[in-house]
Design a protein around this motif. Structure first.
Motif: not given
Length: 544
Positions: A329-331, A333, A412, A414, A417-418
């Motif tokens: 999931s992208q959210d 964090t 986490y 995603a 990756e960011r």
């Protein structure tokens, strides 16, 4: 029924003689007067540094601080005043300014009656071109497990300019739990788990009596950030694994108490996250990945348990759905959108300015770590069946591409990756520092098929690594299996305690894992080292 007493209220009521003073360790801490816990410094800049001490008087006490270029204080070059107040557990801090860049200084505090604190040594950060800079990296110091020989070893060195502590400075557990059999001569206070403000303060006071921890604070400036155990195990924004609201109250109250005690006792400012410029050599970023915005940790074990009745095929299917859904999931964090934006911009600004290295001093392992498929086979058939069962579950998750530690950046992906993509796009020379896992890892980080940087993940000062859970497995065999299952893993040691040091130059960073000979007695004899280097603009470790 358990009677819980707030020690500050007891002190105000004069009732300590009936309660805590019955315990010798508590009595030593709570009856001490004057300068009780030495000195410390932190968060240096080119022209300033934060100084800390603790002084117990009868009320608020104004202390005078002197900073000198020589140990005899023949010429005082800076200083100021600070108040040691019971409202802050008698801790006093101030930032002294007007200092020259890249210089060692000596400092001390003076009480109204003329008594003096210990003399501390600190250093400002350099400006302009820097030929060399040394950093010591520490994490995970659990006093009842053994002696802080890692601190003692580093405190004797002359090639370190700064200490970085990335968390688990102490542990919140009650005495007699983790470890179940505390080492003789390594008591902690309070004996109960730290939950209240008084508890957290007393735990800090207990740890800071350790002579080797006290010495490293006295000798070097420190940049520090909490991890989870300064609060409770596996902390996230909304709670922690080791917090039970029905028994321990509202999480926000406990979190506020832990944070207040940390800011009182540590040489830190109130900035949640920050960066520090080491001339043109490096920008050191100190993010916060635990309590401010972290999404709760996922649990693939619960996913497997829920699908277990359907047999292995249903378990595998559930794991794939978990991998492609919640895990990716992208959210999810660790830092939140605001802090991520700050860090990404900071990385880009640092690289654009011509700064050679971008150092990310954060809490948890960033490199990807998956279990080898034969993980369960590492334990003999006659070994602990519960351990084999856990390892089989980890191996099953690994077969569908899932890592085994959901509390690290692996939980986490995603967000990782960011961050790595931002660093790569900014043309950074990224060096990540980490702690938390108790084991030593050297990882090559990549994103979109390109090298993005390297990670020096430090082992613990005393907390046990995998050797405590897999005693029948030779550490060399485990390390070999892990490296085989993780192409980016260049170095692994899962059985020894110590710390990491970095020697930074414009052309190279050399990182070494230092392994103390023992933590069962107070000695630095037998310390050994292994290291890896990264050349500037290579973003991967040089061949050993």
């Amino acid at each position: 029924m358990t009677l819980q007493l707030d020690r500050r209220l007891l002190l105000g009521a004069g009732a300590f003689g009936l309660a805590a003073l019955a315990t010798p360790g508590v009595a030593q801490i709570l009856t001490a007067r004057g300068f009780t816990h030495g000195v410390a410094s932190g968060e240096p800049a080119a022209n300033s540094v934060l100084l800390w001490t603790r002084y117990v008087g009868s009320a608020d006490t104004k202390l005078r601080c002197e900073v000198s270029a020589d140990e005899n204080f023949r010429k005082v070059v800076s200083g100021g005043e600070a108040i040691a107040s019971p409202a802050h557990d008698n801790c006093a801090k101030l930032v002294v300014a007007g200092l020259a860049p890249g210089k060692w200084y000596f400092y001390r505090f003076i009480a109204p009656d003329g008594t003096k604190s210990e003399t501390g040594r600190t250093r400002t950060l350099p400006v302009g071109d820097v030929d060399r800079f040394g950093i010591g990296l520490f994490s995970c110091s659990n006093m009842p497990f053994g002696w802080f020989n890692a601190y003692a070893h580093a405190a004797t060195r002359d090639d370190l300019d700064l200490i970085v502590h990335v968390g688990d400075y102490f542990y919140e557990y009650e005495y007699g739990h983790y470890p179940d059999n505390p080492m003789a001569g390594r008591p902690i206070e309070p004996r109960n788990e730290t939950v209240t403000l008084a508890d957290y303060r007393l735990r800090f006071a207990s740890y800071r009596l350790d002579p080797d921890l006290r010495r490293i604070h006295q000798r070097f400036p420190m940049i520090a950030q909490w991890d989870d155990h300064e609060f409770a195990n596996d902390t996230w924004q909304g709670g922690a694994e080791n917090h039970q609201p029905d028994k321990e109250g509202d999480w926000s109250v406990r979190r506020a108490a832990a944070e207040k005690a940390y800011r009182e006792w540590m040489p830190v400012s109130d900035a949640l996250y920050d960066s520090f410029q080491i001339g043109s050599l490096a920008t050191l970023f100190r993010p916060e990945t635990r309590v401010s915005a972290r999404t709760g940790q996922l649990d693939f074990g619960a996913v497997m348990a829920g699908a277990a009745k359907g047999g292995p095929a249903e378990v595998a299917k559930a794991l794939v759905q978990f991998r492609d859904g919640p895990w990716m999931s992208q959210d999810r964090t660790l830092m939140g959108a605001q802090q991520e934006a700050w860090l990404h911009k900071g990385l880009a600004d640092s690289a654009k300015s011509g700064t050679r290295w971008q150092v990310l001093a954060q809490q948890v392992v960033m490199g990807s770590l998956k279990a080898p498929p034969q993980m369960a086979d590492l334990v003999p058939a006659t070994g602990d069946p519960k351990v084999r069962q856990v390892l089989m579950a980890i191996a099953a998750a690994s077969k569908v591409g899932l890592p085994f530690n959901m509390d690290s950046w692996d939980g986490y992906p995603a967000a990782r990756e960011r961050l790595l993509r931002a660093a790569r796009q900014a043309d950074c020379n990224l060096v990540v520092l980490a702690g938390d896992s108790h084991n030593a890892w050297g990882s090559e980080l990549s994103v979109d098929g390109a090298s993005a940087g390297v990670e020096y993940a430090g082992h613990s000062v005393t907390s046990p690594g995998y050797e405590a859970y897999l005693p029948s497995v030779a550490p060399a065999d485990l390390a070999k299996s892990l490296r085989g299952a993780n192409p980016g893993l260049a170095f692994a040691d899962t059985s020894r305690r110590g710390y990491v040091s970095l020697q930074m130059t414009p052309e190279e960073v050399r990182g070494e894992w230092h392994f103390v000979g023992t933590i069962a007695q107070r000695t630095t004899a037998g310390t050994t080292s292994e290291g890896l280097s990264v050349k500037w603009n290579e973003r991967r470790f040089a061949p050993a």
